[in-house]
Scaffold this motif. Structure first.
Motif, PDB file in Angstrom:
ATOM      1  N   UNK B 222      47.833  26.262  40.597  1.00 22.02           N
ATOM      2  CA  UNK B 222      46.816  27.072  39.922  1.00 22.02           C
ATOM      3  C   UNK B 222      46.451  28.299  40.754  1.00 22.02           C
ATOM      4  N   UNK B 223      46.273  29.430  40.093  1.00 18.99           N
ATOM      5  CA  UNK B 223      45.834  30.644  40.785  1.00 18.99           C
ATOM      6  C   UNK B 223      44.731  31.311  39.968  1.00 18.99           C
ATOM      7  N   UNK B 224      43.855  32.017  40.687  1.00 23.59           N
ATOM      8  CA  UNK B 224      42.825  32.823  40.032  1.00 23.59           C
ATOM      9  C   UNK B 224      43.072  34.262  40.429  1.00 23.59           C
ATOM     10  N   UNK B 225      43.003  35.168  39.463  1.00 27.65           N
ATOM     11  CA  UNK B 225      43.218  36.570  39.811  1.00 27.65           C
ATOM     12  C   UNK B 225      42.138  37.453  39.211  1.00 27.65           C
ATOM     13  N   UNK B 226      41.870  38.554  39.916  1.00 27.21           N
ATOM     14  CA  UNK B 226      40.908  39.542  39.452  1.00 27.21           C
ATOM     15  C   UNK B 226      41.645  40.877  39.332  1.00 27.21           C
TER      16      UNK B 226
END
Lengths: 89, 568
Positions: B222-226
């Motif tokens: 899982x990754x979170x990006x902005x």
């Protein structure tokens, strides 16, 4: 043989969309159309890769040539196309 | 989510790329299949005719599948897919492949070699042309897959909302992504004007490009990006994901409320400008809500050239850069080359310490002919386009150098001359150096390098190069004081200018223009709008009173208004 010289109006030069529109128009004419930078070897105007590889940038001149019936009309319409900023449309 | 359970040992890790399409996203990684390469042991063909027919059919099948996909997407994607199909149908490509077959290469190698012939030409052209190489190689790779009878490269089938990760996405891939399943895009390569960036923004998919090591992230992680800040967190905890999402929504709302010239809350003007490196940057920046260009780097005009570009050639390029800025300012930095980026036609030989050697204006002093040709071309293009062109010299150390440069600029008919303040010596004596010219511009990256004696290329020294180092802020402050003594405007064109908190410090120190990556302009505009000049001055005092870089940042975070810091 008909010949025209035209300045590229597209702000980003003759690549991608402007090049695609130009190649489509040249192909649709059914004639042998060539495009060159002044003094350089011409390339087939129906080849998108050849046209893009010219690297014609905004404000640069290119020379168009065509042979056969309707060559003048074809070149006039291609000149008109290149005189517009195709990317801005 | 199931993926995080299978990766219990993965620690959260945050990296930074370039945000190119706003919004936040969270989901498991789907890695895009890399391009198909010809097998190393491919045999030469025995029947050239039949092989050429196969190659032709392979290109044709690629064109047909691209056109078929073009019928299922929106207008922009359709144009890109059609243009890519035109490439697949190009007679030149088949002809080039035929030559390769005749030279004894196998089918797949012939296709790849033909593609690479054109790719090399596009790369040599640079800029927009070079970015089309991804389209071309995509066609080649698909044709190779077709002729080998293996599955096409690209996005593997997936059914859960995911973040797509690739070295670089080909237009055909980006354009046909399923908006409902693709929540975010990350690429290791690509640029601000790449297809990935343009299409992702149009499709409203948050995207980050140039993320180092992106293709090594394990599928399913899982990754979170902005997509605003370019921040990517691998294996984040849910708190971070929620906080990131809420912050991005509030930020988008706050940024959307503002437009126009930069102003402090009490109405002091601070020009918001763009850093650009070529015609394509200029076209993109010109369309944005900003007041002009604060740094136009002209190196690209020279670096790939075998001989000195003529006045006519340069005029042409400068016209293209200035045209989008009619009536707006464009600050041009004259040639900044040296031993670390040598020119074929003006190589003064290797140097032990290129950063301290004959570079910038020092090279111009050795080769004034190059400077004069550049100034002449700039003057012509300025007159023709109506842009407010101002010229500045890099690497100026003394008042004599500033005077020499200003005289040459004026002799060439350009109205405004300035200097970069990036040498600490020039910063300390800014009242004398800037007294010779019309304006100054702080290059904070080099100024930090020279103030802290830390090589910018040496990653291990990045703490010393931190723009929050109080010593660097002191040198900036002294330069601003010197500029004020002789009543000259001074701006900043280093990366600091795009950091909303540092921007407040800089304005507090006396800076009147900030030049940055265009994507940073909205958040800096917001930061300024929330603070008065007196508040910026207090913030600057807080920063300079700090003992360490970390303390300076902490002090400014505390001193700045929470309406801003809550969004960062």
């Amino acid at each position: 043989m008909a010949t025209r010289t035209v300045t590229i109006a597209s702000s980003v030069g003759l690549h991608a969309r402007p090049a695609a529109l130009f190649v489509e128009a040249a192909s649709a004419s059914g004639l042998d159309v060539e495009i060159a930078k002044p003094g350089e070897d011409p390339v087939d105007a129906t080849s998108i890769l050849g046209v893009m590889a010219l690297g014609a940038r905004h404000g640069e001149e290119v020379v168009l040539t065509a042979d056969g019936d309707g060559a003048d009309e074809t070149l006039d319409s291609l000149v008109e196309l290149l005189s517009r900023d195709l990317d801005a449309e | 989510m199931a993926e995080s359970d299978t990766q219990p040992d993965t620690q959260p890790e945050t990296r930074h790329g370039i945000g190119v399409s706003p919004g936040t996203a969270y989901g498991p990684v789907v890695q895009v299949a890399p391009p198909v390469r010809p097998p190393a042991d491919e045999k030469a063909v025995d029947d050239e005719e039949a092989a050429l027919a196969d190659v032709r059919a392979a290109f044709e099948s690629v064109a047909v599948s691209l056109e078929e996909r073009a019928t299922r997407v929106d207008d922009t994607a359709q144009q890109i897919l059609k243009a890519t199909a035109l490439i697949a149908r190009d007679k030149g490509l088949v002809k080039a492949a035929a030559k390769e077959l005749a030279a004894g290469h196998g089918r797949a190698h012939s296709i790849e070699n033909a593609v690479e012939t054109y790719a090399a030409q596009f790369e040599a052209l640079g800029g927009y042309f070079a970015e089309r190489v991804a389209d071309l190689r995509d066609v080649g790779s698909r044709a190779v897959a077709a002729v080998l009878g293996v599955p096409a490269p690209g996005v593997p089938p997936f059914s859960e909302p995911s973040v797509i990760v690739a070295e670089d996405l080909a237009p055909a891939e980006t354009a046909t992504l399923d908006r409902r399943l693709v929540v975010g895009i990350i690429t290791e390569a690509g640029g601000r004007t790449s297809h990935t960036a343009i299409l992702a923004a149009q499709m409203g998919i948050p995207a980050v490009v140039q993320l180092a090591g992106a293709t090594e992230i394990a599928p399913g992680t899982p990754v979170a990006l902005d997509g605003d800040t370019g921040e990517v967190t691998i294996a984040p905890d849910m708190e971070l994901v929620t906080a990131q999402r809420e912050r991005a929504a509030r930020r988008a709302e706050a940024l959307g409320r503002l437009s126009g010239p930069g102003r402090t809350s009490d109405g002091a003007e601070v020009a918001l400008l763009a850093n650009i490196g070529g015609v394509e940057d200029a076209v993109a920046a010109g369309a944005q809500d900003l007041e002009g260009v604060g740094l136009f780097r002209t190196e690209f005009v020279y670096l790939s050239a075998a001989k000195a570009p003529t006045v006519e050639e340069q005029t042409e390029i400068y016209r293209g850069v200035f045209a989008p800025f009619e009536g707006r300012r464009v600050v041009v930095r004259t040639l900044d080359a040296g031993a670390d980026k040598p020119l074929k036609f003006a190589d003064l030989g290797p140097e032990e310490n290129p950063a301290l050697g004959r570079r910038g204006l020092r090279l111009s002093a050795e080769r004034p002919d190059l400077l004069d040709a550049q100034l002449e071309a700039l003057a012509i293009a300025a007159r023709e386009t109506g842009a407010d062109v101002r010229v500045m010299a890099p690497m100026v150390a003394t008042a004599e150098e500033a005077a020499w440069f200003a005289r040459r600029v004026r002799e060439n008919g350009l109205p405004k001359a300035g200097v970069m303040i990036e040498v600490p010596g020039a910063a300390l004596r800014a009242h004398h150096v800037l007294g010779e010219v019309d304006f100054g511009s702080l290059g904070t990256n080099d100024l930090a390098q020279y103030t802290m004696a830390a090589d910018r290329m040496q990653g291990a020294l990045s703490d010393l190069l931190d723009p929050w180092q109080p010593a660097v802020l002191d040198v900036v402050g002294l330069a601003c004081d010197g500029a004020a003594r002789v009543n000259r405007p001074i701006g900043v064109c280093g990366e600091s200018a795009g950091d909303p908190l540092l921007a407040l410090v800089l304005v507090g120190l006396g800076v009147s223009s900030l030049s940055m990556a265009p994507s940073k302009v909205p958040v800096v505009r917001l930061a300024l709008s929330l603070h008065s000049v007196a508040e910026c001055q207090a913030i600057a005092v807080a920063a300079r009173s700090a003992r360490t870089a970390v303390d300076a940042l902490t002090a400014v975070r505390e001193a700045a208004r929470t309406e801003l810091t809550d969004l960062l």
